[in-house]
Enzyme design. Structure first.
Site, short mmCIF file in Angstrom:
data_model
loop_
_atom_site.label_atom_id
_atom_site.label_comp_id
_atom_site.label_asym_id
_atom_site.label_seq_id
_atom_site.Cartn_x
_atom_site.Cartn_y
_atom_site.Cartn_z
CE LYS A 1 44.60 42.01 39.17
NZ LYS A 1 43.50 41.19 38.61
CE1 TYR B 1 45.25 42.19 42.77
CE2 TYR B 1 46.09 44.44 42.79
CZ TYR B 1 45.09 43.53 42.49
OH TYR B 1 43.93 43.97 41.89
P1 NAP Z 1 36.53 40.22 45.70
O1 NAP Z 1 35.26 40.83 46.20
O2 NAP Z 1 37.46 39.62 46.67
O3 NAP Z 1 36.13 39.17 44.57
C1 NAP Z 1 37.08 38.29 44.01
C2 NAP Z 1 36.34 37.15 43.37
O4 NAP Z 1 37.29 36.24 42.81
C3 NAP Z 1 35.51 36.34 44.37
O5 NAP Z 1 34.31 35.93 43.77
C4 NAP Z 1 36.40 35.13 44.64
O6 NAP Z 1 35.70 33.97 45.04
C5 NAP Z 1 36.97 34.95 43.23
N1 NAP Z 1 38.10 34.02 43.20
C6 NAP Z 1 39.26 34.07 43.88
N2 NAP Z 1 40.02 33.00 43.59
C7 NAP Z 1 39.30 32.26 42.69
C8 NAP Z 1 39.53 31.04 42.02
N3 NAP Z 1 40.66 30.32 42.21
N4 NAP Z 1 38.59 30.59 41.15
C9 NAP Z 1 37.46 31.29 40.96
N5 NAP Z 1 37.16 32.42 41.60
C10 NAP Z 1 38.09 32.91 42.45
O7 NAP Z 1 37.41 41.29 44.91
P2 NAP Z 1 37.07 42.34 43.73
O8 NAP Z 1 37.64 43.62 44.15
O9 NAP Z 1 35.66 42.27 43.33
O10 NAP Z 1 38.02 41.77 42.58
C11 NAP Z 1 37.59 41.47 41.28
C12 NAP Z 1 38.73 41.77 40.31
O11 NAP Z 1 38.97 43.18 40.28
C13 NAP Z 1 40.06 41.12 40.69
O12 NAP Z 1 40.68 40.59 39.52
C14 NAP Z 1 40.87 42.27 41.23
O13 NAP Z 1 42.25 42.08 41.11
C15 NAP Z 1 40.37 43.41 40.34
N6 NAP Z 1 40.65 44.74 40.90
C16 NAP Z 1 40.04 45.13 42.05
C17 NAP Z 1 40.32 46.40 42.55
C18 NAP Z 1 39.68 46.88 43.82
O14 NAP Z 1 40.03 47.99 44.27
N7 NAP Z 1 38.74 46.14 44.43
C19 NAP Z 1 41.20 47.25 41.88
C20 NAP Z 1 41.80 46.82 40.71
C21 NAP Z 1 41.51 45.56 40.22
P3 NAP Z 1 35.53 33.54 46.60
O15 NAP Z 1 34.35 34.30 47.13
O16 NAP Z 1 35.29 32.06 46.51
O17 NAP Z 1 36.80 33.89 47.29
#
Ligand code: NAP
Length: 250
Positions: free
Chosen positions: A177, A173
């Site tokens: 990034k 991961y």
């Molecule tokens: P999340 O709730 O797991 O959401 C991730 C989203 O990405 C879901 O809608 C998922 O769809 C979608 N996804 C995964 N693989 C995909 C694909 N092949 N094609 C299209 N959509 C896909 O996680 P989140 O925390 O909101 O993450 C959003 C972004 O924020 C990510 O890039 C993550 O790395 C970044 N981020 C998050 C955090 C944190 O603490 N949460 C911190 C830093 C960065 P499905 O429902 O179909 O799986």
């Protein structure tokens, strides 16, 4: 072509992406709620409101990306903001506890198949979607690309011995990034002479499925930085990584 600006948020059926979609709709955008599962996207779009519609989009599938671009061309004829938000933290069983995710990502033991799957979504997916959407963004009066990245990919911060989070830097991961940050800079440099601005946002540690809800920030907080960068004016920066506290070193 509609007068209203159009935004596409990938992976917007839940988590931070869904909140970004809600915030952009509140700022007057027609929002395309990207979702690899159309039904989940449709349900999410309903919660965003009348200015949202679901767009089936799997960022790891070129046919899906091409079809999504074609739908944008035929149904809306424009795209002004692209938020590359879709991301995965691992490719193991859903619901994996955070400590297990970290352990499975360690450099000495990580499964290469899993590392490849994470890069496929978090890095190659962003390049592919951005390439497909660039023709629209080039004709927008204010094209903006926001990549939802993470300070966990910052080589500078992770080289700092006092950083308590560096124990989580594995080969999956976090380096995905790091690569996404590099991809952000590459697009920003190539597009520097255009109106398009390309920036990366770190949402902070946010409670979502990505970390099995171990995060401490709300999705409303997590969405803020990406939304700010999507709304940058003509004098705004390009080629940056930032969180709510300001610039983050690469
Ligand atoms: P999340 O709730 O797991 O959401 C991730 C989203 O990405 C879901 O809608 C998922 O769809 C979608 N996804 C995964 N693989 C995909 C694909 N092949 N094609 C299209 N959509 C896909 O996680 P989140 O925390 O909101 O993450 C959003 C972004 O924020 C990510 O890039 C993550 O790395 C970044 N981020 C998050 C955090 C944190 O603490 N949460 C911190 C830093 C960065 P499905 O429902 O179909 O799986």
């Amino acid at each position: 072509m509609d007068d209203k600006p159009v935004a596409l948020v990938t992976g917007a059926n839940k988590g931070i992406g869904l909140q970004i979609a809600k915030d952009l709709a509140a700022h007057g955008f027609t929002v395309l709620v990207g979702s690899r599962n159309l039904k989940r996207g449709e349900a999410a779009a309903k919660t965003v409101g009348v200015n949202a519609r679901a767009l089936e989009l799997d960022v790891t599938n070129q046919a899906s990306i091409t079809a999504a671009a074609e739908r944008i061309r035929s149904e809306l004829g424009r795209l002004d903001v692209l938020v590359n938000n879709a991301g995965i933290s691992h490719a193991g069983k859903p619901g994996r506890p955070l400590q297990e995710m970290v352990k499975a990502g360690r450099a000495s033991v990580a499964s290469l198949d899993e590392v490849r799957a994470v890069f496929e979504t978090n890095v190659f997916g962003v390049i592919a979607v951005t390439q497909a959407m660039l023709p629209f963004l080039r004709t927008s009066p204010a094209g903006r690309i926001v990549n939802v990245s993470s300070s966990s990919g910052s080589l500078t911060l992770n080289s700092e011995p006092t950083n308590p989070h560096r124990a989580m830097f594995g080969v999956g991961y976090s380096p995905s990034k790091t690569a996404l940050n590099a991809v952000t800079l590459a697009f920003a440099l190539e597009l520097e002479s255009t109106r398009i601005k390309v920036n990366a946002a770190c949402p902070g540690f946010t409670a979502t499925d990505l970390n099995n809800f171990a995060g401490t920030r709300t999705v409303e907080q997590g969405a803020q930085q990406a939304v700010r960068l999507a709304l940058l004016g003509p004098d705004g920066p390009t080629g940056t990584l930032s969180d709510d506290n300001g610039p983050v070193p690469w």
